[in-house]
Design an enzyme around this catalytic site. Structure first.
Site, mmCIF file in Angstrom:
data_model
loop_
_atom_site.group_PDB
_atom_site.id
_atom_site.type_symbol
_atom_site.label_atom_id
_atom_site.label_comp_id
_atom_site.label_asym_id
_atom_site.label_seq_id
_atom_site.Cartn_x
_atom_site.Cartn_y
_atom_site.Cartn_z
ATOM 1 N N ASP A 117 0.997 -1.293 -0.140
ATOM 2 C CA ASP A 117 0.003 0.119 0.085
ATOM 3 C C ASP A 117 0.948 1.125 -0.120
ATOM 4 O O ASP A 117 1.660 1.255 0.929
ATOM 5 C CB ASP A 117 -0.837 -0.166 1.188
ATOM 6 C CG ASP A 117 -1.908 -1.078 1.211
ATOM 7 O OD1 ASP A 117 -2.164 -1.555 0.077
ATOM 8 O OD2 ASP A 117 -2.854 -1.042 1.926
ATOM 9 N N ASP A 144 -13.826 -5.930 -4.631
ATOM 10 C CA ASP A 144 -13.871 -6.369 -3.162
ATOM 11 C C ASP A 144 -15.290 -6.934 -3.185
ATOM 12 O O ASP A 144 -16.298 -6.128 -3.271
ATOM 13 C CB ASP A 144 -13.941 -4.768 -2.447
ATOM 14 C CG ASP A 144 -12.513 -4.517 -2.515
ATOM 15 O OD1 ASP A 144 -11.405 -5.343 -3.110
ATOM 16 O OD2 ASP A 144 -12.248 -3.529 -1.987
#
Lengths: 216, 258
Positions: free
Chosen positions: B11, B130
């Site tokens: 990330d 997701d």
């Protein structure tokens, strides 16, 4: 020595450039590597690299869209006999024709056609994406010193189409994906890899260094 | 033979790795390029950068990170986060990304997937999904697409959506279970398998890895062709090499090049 990486609007040339620069450090006399679409620079170069991502028809159209580029390439490679390396779709463009989306005439330097992968096992995913080993059908200077076969180094592939060569002698190496697929073709001073040497770490950098030394 | 892939995901926020990577002595554990090089050396099969920078205006920082990584790291790189337009994709590919992952923009405009894949080829368009289970325990399992880190429901059925984005040209799916993400309880194998079995393209399983057996299960039971994990690698619980050796020992074909 100058090496021209042909820029005809087909994606990521930065990683190809960097990989060639890295491999060139292994050589005694470092070649100058440039990314160019200028026909004069292509004519002047001593080695030529044609990368390519996307669809066959788009890439061929991109090559044709640059005035004078295709004649310069043909002059340098076909008439001038300069070492040439096609990568991924840049390798597929060597074929006589491509069948992706629509039938498109290719460079025709390696007779054959580019059609969809059809692995014998229908459960296999398309694209053929990831690391695979390659099996050499015959020796080739670009694979000198590179361990191939099931226990050899891996090459990075990502493609849904492949070059089906008319003459089996043009196929230097295959990869197994529900049957053999064309991984590497060569004819005279012309070579092409379906996999991405610029993304294939050890195998890739060794192959590029071999290309920079190659005297066909 | 094609090998299964292990993909560490970093990330990245404002050009820095969030929380850093602590598995080796890096001069700067927050530098994405250093982390990428370390994973490259450790035998990662691909790398994934997920940009979580809030502002789209700071895109230049991410592009610079991608450019510096591609200059030193000769392995496949996928970049995602905030990809909203063909221009965004072009910039990332030119900077050196090999694949670009699209999430929210694909949910709001499904045709964006088609536009992107026609422009750049399916092989570089990853759609990130997701999904969260919305059925109760006694119902047949059903998963829905969520955006904004799992906070916003969309009402879209995950399987139907997966099939649709593949029809529109997605070359790969990055499937994250929002129920499992961060739990270390393992992938949602039922979800992974349901999606992988209903599309012809490769599926990357993500969300929930806590042990090396979870990675094996993602492939063997989930039918994924690649597994993505973050924290188990970043914090040095396991190295990439240990993960791949474990998977190979379990009988999965893995790339174990020196």
């Amino acid at each position: 020595m100058t090496v021209a990486i042909i820029d005809y609007g087909s994606g990521n040339l930065n990683s190809a450039l960097k990989a060639f620069e890295r491999a060139a450090q292994e050589l005694d006399s470092a070649p100058q590597i440039e990314v160019t679409a200028d026909p004069d620079r292509v004519r002047a170069a001593e080695r030529i690299v044609l990368p390519g991502v996307g669809a066959f028809a788009d890439c061929m159209a991109g090559l044709r869209a640059v005035p004078g580029l295709l004649p310069a390439l043909t002059e340098a490679v076909q008439d001038g006999g300069k070492p040439f390396l096609g990568i991924c779709v840049g390798m597929q463009l060597l074929a006589t024709r491509g069948l992706e989306y629509r039938e498109t005439t290719g460079l025709g330097w390696v007779p054959g056609q580019v059609a969809a992968l059809e692995p014998a096992d229908p459960h296999l995913k398309i694209p053929h994406m990831g690391w695979n080993t390659i099996d050499q059908a015959r020796p080739h200077p670009l694979l000198d010193g590179i361990p191939t076969g099931a226990k050899g180094l891996h090459a990075y592939f990502v493609h849904s189409f492949q070059l089906y060569a008319t003459d089996n002698a043009d196929v230097v190496a295959t990869a197994d994906y529900g049957g053999p697929l064309t991984a590497f073709v060569a004819r005279g001073n012309v070579a092409g890899t379906q996999f991405h040497p610029e993304k294939s770490q050890t195998l890739g950098l060794a192959l590029i260094a071999n290309f920079l030394r190659w005297a066909p | 033979m094609l090998k299964f892939r292990v993909i560490p995901c970093l990330d990245v926020k404002d050009g820095r790795v969030v929380k850093g990577v602590n598995f080796v002595d890096l001069r700067d554990a927050g530098d994405p390029v250093e982390c990428a090089l370390a994973y490259d050396a450790a035998g990662a099969d691909e790398l994934c950068f997920l940009d979580i920078t809030a502002s789209h205006e700071d895109r230049g920082i991410l592009l610079d990170v991608v450019r510096r990584t591609a200059a030193r790291c000769f392995m496949p790189l996928t970049v995602g986060g905030g990809v909203r337009s063909v221009a965004d994709i072009r910039q990332l590919l030119l900077a050196g990304a090999d694949k670009v992952s699209i999430m929210s923009a694909a949910v709001t405009n499904r045709d964006f997937v088609r536009e992107a894949s026609e422009k750049f080829g399916s092989q570089c368009i990853v759609v990130a999904i997701d999904a969260k289970r919305v059925s109760t325990d006694d119902e047949a399992p059903r998963w829905e697409i969520f955006t904004h880190g799992g906070r916003r429901p969309t009402g879209l059925d995950a399987l139907a959506y997966a099939r649709d984005v593949v029809d529109r040209g997605a070359g790969e799916l990055l499937l994250t279970s929002m129920d499992r993400d961060g739990t270390k309880a393992g992938f949602d194998l039922a979800l992974t398998r349901a999606v992988a079995d209903s599309v012809p393209v490769p599926v990357i399983a993500s969300g929930g890895v806590g042990t090396l057996d979870h990675l094996v299960a993602g492939i063997r039971e989930g039918h994924a062709t690649a597994v993505l994990a973050a924290s188990i690698f970043h914090f040095g619980e396991f190295t990439i090499r240990e993960a791949k050796a474990h998977m190979a020992h379990a009988g999965l074909p893995m790339r174990l090049d020196p």
